[in-house]
Every structure is written in C-alpha cells, then in structure tokens.
Design a protein around this motif. Structure first.
Motif, PDB file in Angstrom:
ATOM      1  N   UNK A  36     -33.481  -8.526 -55.552  1.00  0.00           N
ATOM      2  CA  UNK A  36     -33.165 -10.031 -55.819  1.00  0.00           C
ATOM      3  C   UNK A  36     -33.682 -10.187 -57.596  1.00  0.00           C
ATOM      4  N   UNK A  37     -34.110  -9.064 -58.008  1.00  0.00           N
ATOM      5  CA  UNK A  37     -34.049  -9.346 -59.581  1.00  0.00           C
ATOM      6  C   UNK A  37     -32.596  -9.563 -60.060  1.00  0.00           C
ATOM      7  N   UNK A  38     -31.713  -8.906 -59.761  1.00  0.00           N
ATOM      8  CA  UNK A  38     -30.164  -9.426 -60.020  1.00  0.00           C
ATOM      9  C   UNK A  38     -29.435  -9.872 -58.985  1.00  0.00           C
ATOM     10  N   UNK A  39     -29.951  -9.969 -58.015  1.00  0.00           N
ATOM     11  CA  UNK A  39     -29.103 -10.652 -56.907  1.00  0.00           C
ATOM     12  C   UNK A  39     -27.714  -9.920 -56.710  1.00  0.00           C
ATOM     13  N   UNK A  40     -27.854  -8.551 -56.431  1.00  0.00           N
ATOM     14  CA  UNK A  40     -26.667  -7.622 -56.606  1.00  0.00           C
ATOM     15  C   UNK A  40     -26.227  -7.335 -55.118  1.00  0.00           C
ATOM     16  N   UNK A  41     -24.991  -7.509 -54.897  1.00  0.00           N
ATOM     17  CA  UNK A  41     -24.358  -6.937 -53.686  1.00  0.00           C
ATOM     18  C   UNK A  41     -23.214  -6.337 -53.958  1.00  0.00           C
ATOM     19  N   UNK A  42     -23.128  -4.882 -54.094  1.00  0.00           N
ATOM     20  CA  UNK A  42     -21.900  -4.095 -54.520  1.00  0.00           C
ATOM     21  C   UNK A  42     -21.289  -3.514 -53.425  1.00  0.00           C
ATOM     22  N   UNK A  43     -19.920  -3.863 -53.107  1.00  0.00           N
ATOM     23  CA  UNK A  43     -19.237  -3.022 -52.285  1.00  0.00           C
ATOM     24  C   UNK A  43     -18.228  -2.123 -52.932  1.00  0.00           C
ATOM     25  N   UNK A  44     -17.313  -2.975 -54.083  1.00  0.00           N
ATOM     26  CA  UNK A  44     -16.379  -2.168 -54.953  1.00  0.00           C
ATOM     27  C   UNK A  44     -16.476  -2.795 -56.259  1.00  0.00           C
ATOM     28  N   UNK A  45     -15.536  -2.284 -56.984  1.00  0.00           N
ATOM     29  CA  UNK A  45     -15.485  -2.610 -58.414  1.00  0.00           C
ATOM     30  C   UNK A  45     -15.448  -4.182 -58.782  1.00  0.00           C
ATOM     31  N   UNK A  46     -14.717  -4.796 -57.733  1.00  0.00           N
ATOM     32  CA  UNK A  46     -14.244  -6.007 -58.097  1.00  0.00           C
ATOM     33  C   UNK A  46     -15.509  -7.031 -57.841  1.00  0.00           C
ATOM     34  N   UNK A  47     -16.167  -6.430 -56.595  1.00  0.00           N
ATOM     35  CA  UNK A  47     -17.649  -7.083 -56.525  1.00  0.00           C
ATOM     36  C   UNK A  47     -18.466  -7.132 -57.720  1.00  0.00           C
ATOM     37  N   UNK A  48     -18.585  -6.076 -58.493  1.00  0.00           N
ATOM     38  CA  UNK A  48     -19.321  -5.700 -59.574  1.00  0.00           C
ATOM     39  C   UNK A  48     -18.833  -6.751 -60.834  1.00  0.00           C
ATOM     40  N   UNK A  49     -17.395  -6.865 -61.066  1.00  0.00           N
ATOM     41  CA  UNK A  49     -17.059  -7.458 -61.977  1.00  0.00           C
ATOM     42  C   UNK A  49     -17.516  -9.043 -61.716  1.00  0.00           C
ATOM     43  N   UNK A 125     -41.091  -5.851 -48.310  1.00  0.00           N
ATOM     44  CA  UNK A 125     -40.186  -6.158 -49.269  1.00  0.00           C
ATOM     45  C   UNK A 125     -40.520  -6.630 -50.378  1.00  0.00           C
ATOM     46  N   UNK A 126     -40.333  -6.162 -51.821  1.00  0.00           N
ATOM     47  CA  UNK A 126     -40.709  -7.048 -53.031  1.00  0.00           C
ATOM     48  C   UNK A 126     -39.801  -7.154 -53.865  1.00  0.00           C
ATOM     49  N   UNK A 127     -38.406  -6.628 -53.799  1.00  0.00           N
ATOM     50  CA  UNK A 127     -37.749  -6.465 -55.005  1.00  0.00           C
ATOM     51  C   UNK A 127     -36.109  -6.708 -54.232  1.00  0.00           C
ATOM     52  N   UNK A 128     -35.800  -7.045 -53.115  1.00  0.00           N
ATOM     53  CA  UNK A 128     -34.675  -6.820 -52.568  1.00  0.00           C
ATOM     54  C   UNK A 128     -34.345  -8.234 -51.770  1.00  0.00           C
ATOM     55  N   UNK A 129     -33.019  -8.336 -51.558  1.00  0.00           N
ATOM     56  CA  UNK A 129     -32.610  -9.677 -50.987  1.00  0.00           C
ATOM     57  C   UNK A 129     -31.570  -9.728 -49.874  1.00  0.00           C
ATOM     58  N   UNK A 211     -43.412 -16.510 -53.700  1.00  0.00           N
ATOM     59  CA  UNK A 211     -43.882 -15.873 -52.349  1.00  0.00           C
ATOM     60  C   UNK A 211     -44.752 -17.151 -51.618  1.00  0.00           C
ATOM     61  N   UNK A 212     -44.907 -17.100 -50.537  1.00  0.00           N
ATOM     62  CA  UNK A 212     -45.658 -18.098 -49.683  1.00  0.00           C
ATOM     63  C   UNK A 212     -47.099 -17.368 -49.687  1.00  0.00           C
ATOM     64  N   UNK A 213     -48.336 -18.296 -49.715  1.00  0.00           N
ATOM     65  CA  UNK A 213     -49.486 -17.937 -49.668  1.00  0.00           C
ATOM     66  C   UNK A 213     -50.135 -17.005 -48.657  1.00  0.00           C
ATOM     67  N   UNK A 214     -49.108 -16.747 -47.594  1.00  0.00           N
ATOM     68  CA  UNK A 214     -49.322 -16.082 -46.502  1.00  0.00           C
ATOM     69  C   UNK A 214     -48.898 -14.556 -46.683  1.00  0.00           C
ATOM     70  N   UNK A 215     -48.163 -14.426 -48.069  1.00  0.00           N
ATOM     71  CA  UNK A 215     -47.651 -13.116 -48.230  1.00  0.00           C
ATOM     72  C   UNK A 215     -46.139 -12.922 -48.068  1.00  0.00           C
ATOM     73  N   UNK A 216     -45.429 -13.959 -47.713  1.00  0.00           N
ATOM     74  CA  UNK A 216     -44.074 -13.864 -47.282  1.00  0.00           C
ATOM     75  C   UNK A 216     -43.250 -13.872 -48.549  1.00  0.00           C
ATOM     76  N   UNK A 217     -42.212 -12.685 -48.806  1.00  0.00           N
ATOM     77  CA  UNK A 217     -41.460 -12.847 -49.905  1.00  0.00           C
ATOM     78  C   UNK A 217     -40.415 -13.679 -49.703  1.00  0.00           C
ATOM     79  N   UNK A 218     -40.223 -14.634 -50.917  1.00  0.00           N
ATOM     80  CA  UNK A 218     -39.163 -15.640 -50.472  1.00  0.00           C
ATOM     81  C   UNK A 218     -38.175 -15.698 -51.422  1.00  0.00           C
ATOM     82  N   UNK A 219     -38.055 -15.055 -52.791  1.00  0.00           N
ATOM     83  CA  UNK A 219     -37.030 -14.943 -53.752  1.00  0.00           C
ATOM     84  C   UNK A 219     -37.536 -14.764 -55.082  1.00  0.00           C
ATOM     85  N   UNK A 220     -36.799 -15.396 -55.929  1.00  0.00           N
ATOM     86  CA  UNK A 220     -37.346 -15.309 -57.603  1.00  0.00           C
ATOM     87  C   UNK A 220     -37.272 -16.527 -58.352  1.00  0.00           C
TER      88      UNK A 220
END
Length: 242
Positions: A36-49, A125-129, A211-220
């Motif tokens: 979630x630092x880069x919000x990356x979802x990679x399946x192929x080169x087109x997705x990367x571009x 999780x602390x870094x993924x989305x 994050x929530x005060x309960x420790x739930x990872x929400x995003x960035x």
C-alpha cells in the motif's frame, strides 16, 4: 521545497523498483495483496505501465507543482497547517490477541467484501493492500453509497471491520460524485481530513500508515496539492456499528 519533493520522488521510485516484480496471491481466495506504499497490483507489463502513469499524474506531479508548506511533515499536513491530522504512536500496532487487533473481523461485513481478505489486511498486515479497484469490481460500495446519500441526504458512516467503531463519514464538503470519482482515480476509497473520525483514527508519522486506535490497518495518507488524502482499503471499513 523542491528538494523535499525530489526526496519524495526518489523514495517513490525506490519503492517501485523494489516492488514491481512482487505480487502475493491467495490461490484459495483468488485475491491479491499488494504494497500500500505504492498501491501496486501487477499482473503484466500493461498493468505496470498503467500503474506508473497513474502514480506520476496523481501523486508525483501534484507534489512537484503544488508544493506543500515548508513546515509540512513528509507524511501529511499537521494540525496547524492544512488540516486536523492526528498522529499516533507505533505502539497502537503492537501485537495483540489476533495480530495487531484483539479480535478477528466481523463475520457479516458490508459491501460484499471477502472476510478472509479483510482479516488478512486488517490484523496481519502493515504494508500491503487489496488490489487497486477492488472496491469497484468486488463490492457494492458505489451502489450503497449513492443509495444512502440519495435517500438520507447525509454522509455514509464507515465502520471498523473489527470493532464496529466509526472511522470515516463521507462525502463531506463535496458531492457524492466527487467522492466516488476521486476514489476511482486512485483505486481505493479516498477520504479528506474533514471526513475522518479522529476519535478513532490515527496516522503514524514515520510511514503515513493510517490505522484505527484498535490496531486495524486501514491504509495510508498520501497527501496531494489539496491536502491530506487517506487512501483506505474497503475491507478495513466494511464493519457494522457496534
């Protein structure tokens, strides 16, 4: 000011270079989890571009053109700058009875999201989305939000998927069309300062993790020229009120 922006750009490029080849998938659920630092979802080169194009146009360029005040933190505008951002301590995300939370996510989550994915994102999780656009193709988010606003003429309250406490109320200070459009541009529900329920939400200053005060990872928090923008996983805010 420009130097600060260039540092941010360098950090983003470093994250991209180290993450482009990384995608973690759950074969049983069919869902992907991404940084979630880069919000990356990679399946192929087109997705990367497509990802790189979107990153530059929605995050890098606004930072370079619409520079932040010199007193702004690298991860958000503080209380005395552009908004009421409230920072929290790293101890919020300490290990508890169920990962970073005391309990698992609720069983009957809203918007038709996956409980398995929600539990992974929220508590272990602390870094993924969830992958970009998940809230569009895999949930009833837009339909439910538009229906609520149309029938009540009031914002939708989004609740912690673990505790059921209110975390966000949107749209506020903008139309439902503007709220949904901005969320679609970035790939995740995107909230502004006035839409955050600060009684229950914190931002970690070292990373921008929201994050929530309960420790739930929400995003960035990913600030742009308008101020703070909280890029949030729909699976983390699909709870029912406690």
């Amino acid at each position: 000011m420009i130097n600060n922006c260039l540092v941010q750009l360098a950090c983003l490029l470093a994250l991209i270079s180290s993450s482009l080849a990384f995608t973690t998938s759950s074969s049983s659920s069919g869902y992907s989890v991404q940084s979630s630092s880069t919000r990356l979802f990679v399946e192929n080169n087109s997705s990367r571009r497509n990802f790189l194009t979107n990153l530059v146009t929605t995050t890098v360029l606004p930072s370079l053109i619409l520079s932040k005040p010199s007193s702004a933190s690298a991860y958000g505008f503080g209380t005395n700058e552009k908004g009421p951002l409230v920072y929290g301590d790293e101890s919020i995300m300490s290990q508890k009875g169920h990962g970073t939370t005391e309990a698992a996510v609720q069983q009957d989550l809203r918007y038709g999201v996956s409980n398995k994915l929600a539990d992974k994102i929220c508590s272990f999780n602390r870094h993924f989305a969830e992958f970009g656009g998940y809230f569009e193709g895999n949930s009833s988010f837009e339909k439910d939000v538009r229906g609520h606003v149309a029938s009540t003429n009031s914002p939708v309250t989004f609740y912690d998927s673990v505790t059921g406490k209110p975390l966000f109320m949107a749209p506020k200070g903008r139309s439902v069309d503007e709220f949904i459009a901005e969320s679609k541009v970035h790939g995740w529900p995107s909230f502004r300062d006035e839409e955050v329920v600060w009684d229950n939400v914190r931002v970690l200053k070292s990373s921008g993790e929201t994050v929530s005060l309960a420790g739930t990872h929400l995003g960035h928090n990913l600030p742009d020229g308008k101020g703070n923008r909280y890029c949030i996983n729909i699976v983390s805010i699909a709870g029912n009120p406690s």
